[in-house]
Design an enzyme around this catalytic site. Structure first.
Site, PDB file in Angstrom:
ATOM      1  N   THR A 211       5.303  -9.969   9.570  1.00  0.00           N
ATOM      2  CA  THR A 211       5.515  -9.515   8.243  1.00  0.00           C
ATOM      3  C   THR A 211       4.628  -8.220   8.210  1.00  0.00           C
ATOM      4  O   THR A 211       5.251  -6.944   7.733  1.00  0.00           O
ATOM      5  CB  THR A 211       4.944 -10.296   7.328  1.00  0.00           C
ATOM      6  OG1 THR A 211       5.700 -11.738   7.436  1.00  0.00           O
ATOM      7  CG2 THR A 211       5.196 -10.064   5.822  1.00  0.00           C
ATOM      8  N   VAL A 212       3.626  -8.100   8.128  1.00  0.00           N
ATOM      9  CA  VAL A 212       2.714  -6.937   8.311  1.00  0.00           C
ATOM     10  C   VAL A 212       2.907  -5.980   9.268  1.00  0.00           C
ATOM     11  O   VAL A 212       3.044  -4.699   8.948  1.00  0.00           O
ATOM     12  CB  VAL A 212       1.069  -7.503   8.113  1.00  0.00           C
ATOM     13  CG1 VAL A 212       0.236  -6.242   7.974  1.00  0.00           C
ATOM     14  CG2 VAL A 212       0.711  -8.448   7.030  1.00  0.00           C
TER      15      VAL A 212
ATOM     16  N   GLU B 266      -9.856  -3.152   5.902  1.00  0.00           N
ATOM     17  CA  GLU B 266      -9.409  -3.125   4.473  1.00  0.00           C
ATOM     18  C   GLU B 266      -8.213  -4.129   4.172  1.00  0.00           C
ATOM     19  O   GLU B 266      -8.080  -4.670   3.089  1.00  0.00           O
ATOM     20  CB  GLU B 266      -8.819  -1.771   4.186  1.00  0.00           C
ATOM     21  CG  GLU B 266      -8.684  -1.475   2.589  1.00  0.00           C
ATOM     22  CD  GLU B 266      -9.734  -1.631   2.111  1.00  0.00           C
ATOM     23  OE1 GLU B 266     -10.575  -0.600   1.957  1.00  0.00           O
ATOM     24  OE2 GLU B 266      -9.741  -2.522   1.135  1.00  0.00           O
TER      25      GLU B 266
ATOM     26  N   VAL C  13      -8.908  -8.190   2.940  1.00  0.00           N
ATOM     27  CA  VAL C  13      -9.394  -8.560   1.669  1.00  0.00           C
ATOM     28  C   VAL C  13      -8.396  -7.923   0.542  1.00  0.00           C
ATOM     29  O   VAL C  13      -8.170  -6.704   0.336  1.00  0.00           O
ATOM     30  CB  VAL C  13     -10.659  -8.142   1.392  1.00  0.00           C
ATOM     31  CG1 VAL C  13     -10.970  -9.015  -0.283  1.00  0.00           C
ATOM     32  CG2 VAL C  13     -11.683  -8.947   2.220  1.00  0.00           C
TER      33      VAL C  13
ATOM     34  N   GLY D  97      -5.093  -7.634   0.204  1.00  0.00           N
ATOM     35  CA  GLY D  97      -4.041  -6.887   0.452  1.00  0.00           C
ATOM     36  C   GLY D  97      -4.002  -5.473   0.310  1.00  0.00           C
ATOM     37  O   GLY D  97      -4.936  -4.637   0.791  1.00  0.00           O
TER      38      GLY D  97
ATOM     39  N   ILE E 183      -5.415  -3.827  -2.268  1.00  0.00           N
ATOM     40  CA  ILE E 183      -5.971  -3.147  -3.120  1.00  0.00           C
ATOM     41  C   ILE E 183      -7.452  -2.448  -2.053  1.00  0.00           C
ATOM     42  O   ILE E 183      -7.751  -3.463  -1.268  1.00  0.00           O
ATOM     43  CB  ILE E 183      -6.944  -4.414  -4.005  1.00  0.00           C
ATOM     44  CG1 ILE E 183      -5.683  -4.911  -4.902  1.00  0.00           C
ATOM     45  CG2 ILE E 183      -8.026  -3.848  -4.982  1.00  0.00           C
ATOM     46  CD1 ILE E 183      -6.308  -6.178  -5.747  1.00  0.00           C
TER      47      ILE E 183
ATOM     48  N   ASP F  34      -8.574 -19.450   2.292  1.00  0.00           N
ATOM     49  CA  ASP F  34      -8.091 -18.096   2.567  1.00  0.00           C
ATOM     50  C   ASP F  34      -9.000 -17.297   1.582  1.00  0.00           C
ATOM     51  O   ASP F  34      -9.645 -16.317   2.004  1.00  0.00           O
ATOM     52  CB  ASP F  34      -6.526 -18.138   2.173  1.00  0.00           C
ATOM     53  CG  ASP F  34      -6.261 -16.743   2.187  1.00  0.00           C
ATOM     54  OD1 ASP F  34      -6.034 -16.074   3.133  1.00  0.00           O
ATOM     55  OD2 ASP F  34      -6.225 -16.180   1.046  1.00  0.00           O
TER      56      ASP F  34
ATOM     57  N   LYS G  69     -12.146 -14.354   2.400  1.00  0.00           N
ATOM     58  CA  LYS G  69     -12.289 -12.958   1.759  1.00  0.00           C
ATOM     59  C   LYS G  69     -13.751 -12.862   1.172  1.00  0.00           C
ATOM     60  O   LYS G  69     -14.228 -11.834   1.226  1.00  0.00           O
ATOM     61  CB  LYS G  69     -11.205 -12.816   0.803  1.00  0.00           C
ATOM     62  CG  LYS G  69      -9.659 -12.899   1.532  1.00  0.00           C
ATOM     63  CD  LYS G  69      -8.425 -13.008   0.552  1.00  0.00           C
ATOM     64  CE  LYS G  69      -7.192 -12.941   1.427  1.00  0.00           C
ATOM     65  NZ  LYS G  69      -6.106 -13.630   0.369  1.00  0.00           N
TER      66      LYS G  69
HETATM   67  N1  HSE Z   1      -1.447 -16.522   1.217  1.00  0.00           N
HETATM   68  C1  HSE Z   1      -2.498 -15.345   0.972  1.00  0.00           C
HETATM   69  C2  HSE Z   1      -2.444 -15.201  -0.555  1.00  0.00           C
HETATM   70  C3  HSE Z   1      -1.921 -14.234   1.673  1.00  0.00           C
HETATM   71  O1  HSE Z   1      -1.593 -15.758  -1.191  1.00  0.00           O
HETATM   72  O2  HSE Z   1      -3.184 -14.457  -1.143  1.00  0.00           O
HETATM   73  C4  HSE Z   1      -2.948 -13.020   1.766  1.00  0.00           C
HETATM   74  O3  HSE Z   1      -4.129 -13.310   2.196  1.00  0.00           O
END
Ligand code: HSE
Length: 436
Positions: free
Chosen positions: A14-15, A130, A133, A135, A137, A202, A206
């Protein structure tokens, strides 16, 4: 024009595919901004790639990362395969070889913080993270460069879009946790294993990274207090709303006289707080600097394009340093190597918070008096108290709702144990911290 900057891209998911697309679509703009082309000369992927609509005419597609790691021509290695095995090898070997690395891998960086950042400090290459954390931002760059003169005292934010989507859906539609999770999964927000999102893991990855850049210190991920949102009941969301709050999964770091606090947990956030209006899969992070005051950054915390934007911003920053022929003037954790130390995170027991308590009980005056006595013996002051019916089926039972003043966590936990032992308390006490 000078030779192109050569990028080796590990991972075309995806990324990764978003990064490829961005560098291709914005190629002319980026060339004008940095005076050189950026070309992905090699991609390592084990997934199908012929259906992505990408132009690989300047790129060799490989099924192993070795060719990228051993290629002396590659200036920047971009790690977007995730996981902690091959990804760790890519990051460490590249840094050790003096190559610059860009990664979005928050789990890897958080769990091997010390090892990876020591390698980054020793390397001639840079480590861009970057995208790890929040996405799209640019919060890492904001803290490291925007607020580089400030002492960062606190940050608090919504850094998991899936959890925020779930809580927003529960709040908006009155649905329960499981239905909201199903909805988030159907929309493709949740991680492959949703446990990481709903259990706060997750977000915790971060938070450790935000703590490291904010407090210029190494921390141990395993010391972070983590509580997810699986226990959030629609009843608490409704009561919070009536009391002027919304429930958010907050990640926060705090500098105190006793040391550094770090935690991820659901929290009641006043509707007046800007974080309360961050809904759906969006992220937002408030950062307090001792001169700048409070700031708020908001945007998409996940997704192919926003995350690619963050990855490419690191690629461009690195390309500019290569252009200028200098090492990165911004140290990886925004502090010179000789000043970098590792510190413990304060145990949650030693922290303080305001609390929301919901105590389901057989409603008698005597029972309420016993509850007040237990809290008072634990040195916990009650700010407000109210009662709510439980349901028509349980007419003799009530929910006693308490908001406390700031209190010590350990004393609160001991008081909750005592409250749970009372014969007239019919369900375990529900406690949620209140964001102060
Ligand atoms: N699953 C994560 C979220 C994706 O929902 O923020 C980005 O780290």
């Amino acid at each position: 024009m000078e030779d192109a900057i050569k990028v080796g891209l590990c991972g075309l998911g995806t990324v990764g595919s978003g990064v490829f697309r961005l560098l291709s679509e914005n190629a002319a703009l980026i060339r004008n901004r940095i005076g050189r082309n950026i070309i992905i000369t090699k991609v390592a992927t084990i997934d199908r790639y012929d259906n992505l609509g990408l132009d690989f005419s300047q790129t060799r597609v490989l099924d192993s990362v070795d060719d990228i790691l051993q290629d002396p021509e590659i200036d920047i290695v971009v790690e977007l395969i995730g996981g902690k095995t091959i990804a760790k090898r890519i990051v460490l070997e590249s840094l050790q070889a003096g190559k610059s690395v860009v990664t979005a891998n928050k789990a890897l960086l958080a769990e091997y913080l010390e090892e990876i950042f020591h390698a980054a400090y020793k390397s001639k290459g840079t480590l861009g993270f970057e995208a790890s954390v929040a996405g799209g931002i640019p919060i890492i760059r904001s803290i490291k460069q925007g607020f580089s003169g400030d002492r960062i005292d606190k940050f608090s934010g919504i850094v998991n879009g899936t959890a925020n989507y779930i809580l927003s859906a529960m709040s908006r539609d009155g649905i329960n946790f499981h239905n909201a999770l199903k909805d988030a999964q159907e929309r493709g927000y949740a991680e492959a294993d949703p446990t990481f999102d709903i259990e706060g893991i997750d977000a915790a990855h971060k938070v450790i990274l935000l703590m490291a850049v904010s407090f210029n210190t190494l921390f141990e991920y395993s010391q972070l207090y983590i509580e997810g949102i699986t226990g959030i009941d629609p009843v608490d969301i409704a009561i919070a709303a009536e009391s002027g709050y919304v429930i958010k999964l907050l990640g926060r770091g705090l500098r105190t006289e006793k040391g550094y606090e770090g935690r991820v947990c659901p929290a009641l956030v006043s509707k007046d707080n800007m974080l309360a209006s961050v809904t759906g899969a969006f992220n937002a992070v408030s950062v307090w600097g001792n001169f700048v005051g409070e700031t708020l950054s908001y945007g998409a915390g996940a997704g192919s394009h926003p995350t690619a934007s963050a990855v490419v911003s690191d690629i461009i920053e690195t390309a500019r340093l290569i252009n200028a022929g200098i090492d990165n003037p911004v140290p990886p954790l925004n502090i010179e190597a000789e000043c970098l130390t590792k510190k413990d995170i304060l145990p949650i027991d030693d922290t303080e918070s305001e609390y929301y308590l919901r105590i389901m009980l057989n409603n008698t005056e005597k029972s309420i008096n016993s509850i007040i006595r237990i809290l008072s013996e634990a040195d916990i002051d009650i700010r407000s108290m109210g009662q709510k019916p439980v349901s028509n089926d349980l007419p003799t039972q009530k929910n006693l709702i308490l908001f406390t003043e700031m209190a010590n966590e350990k004393r609160m936990q001991l008081a909750i144990q005592k409250l749970n032992g009372l014969s007239f308390v019919t369900k375990p006490v529900r406690m949620i911290r209140v964001e102060h």
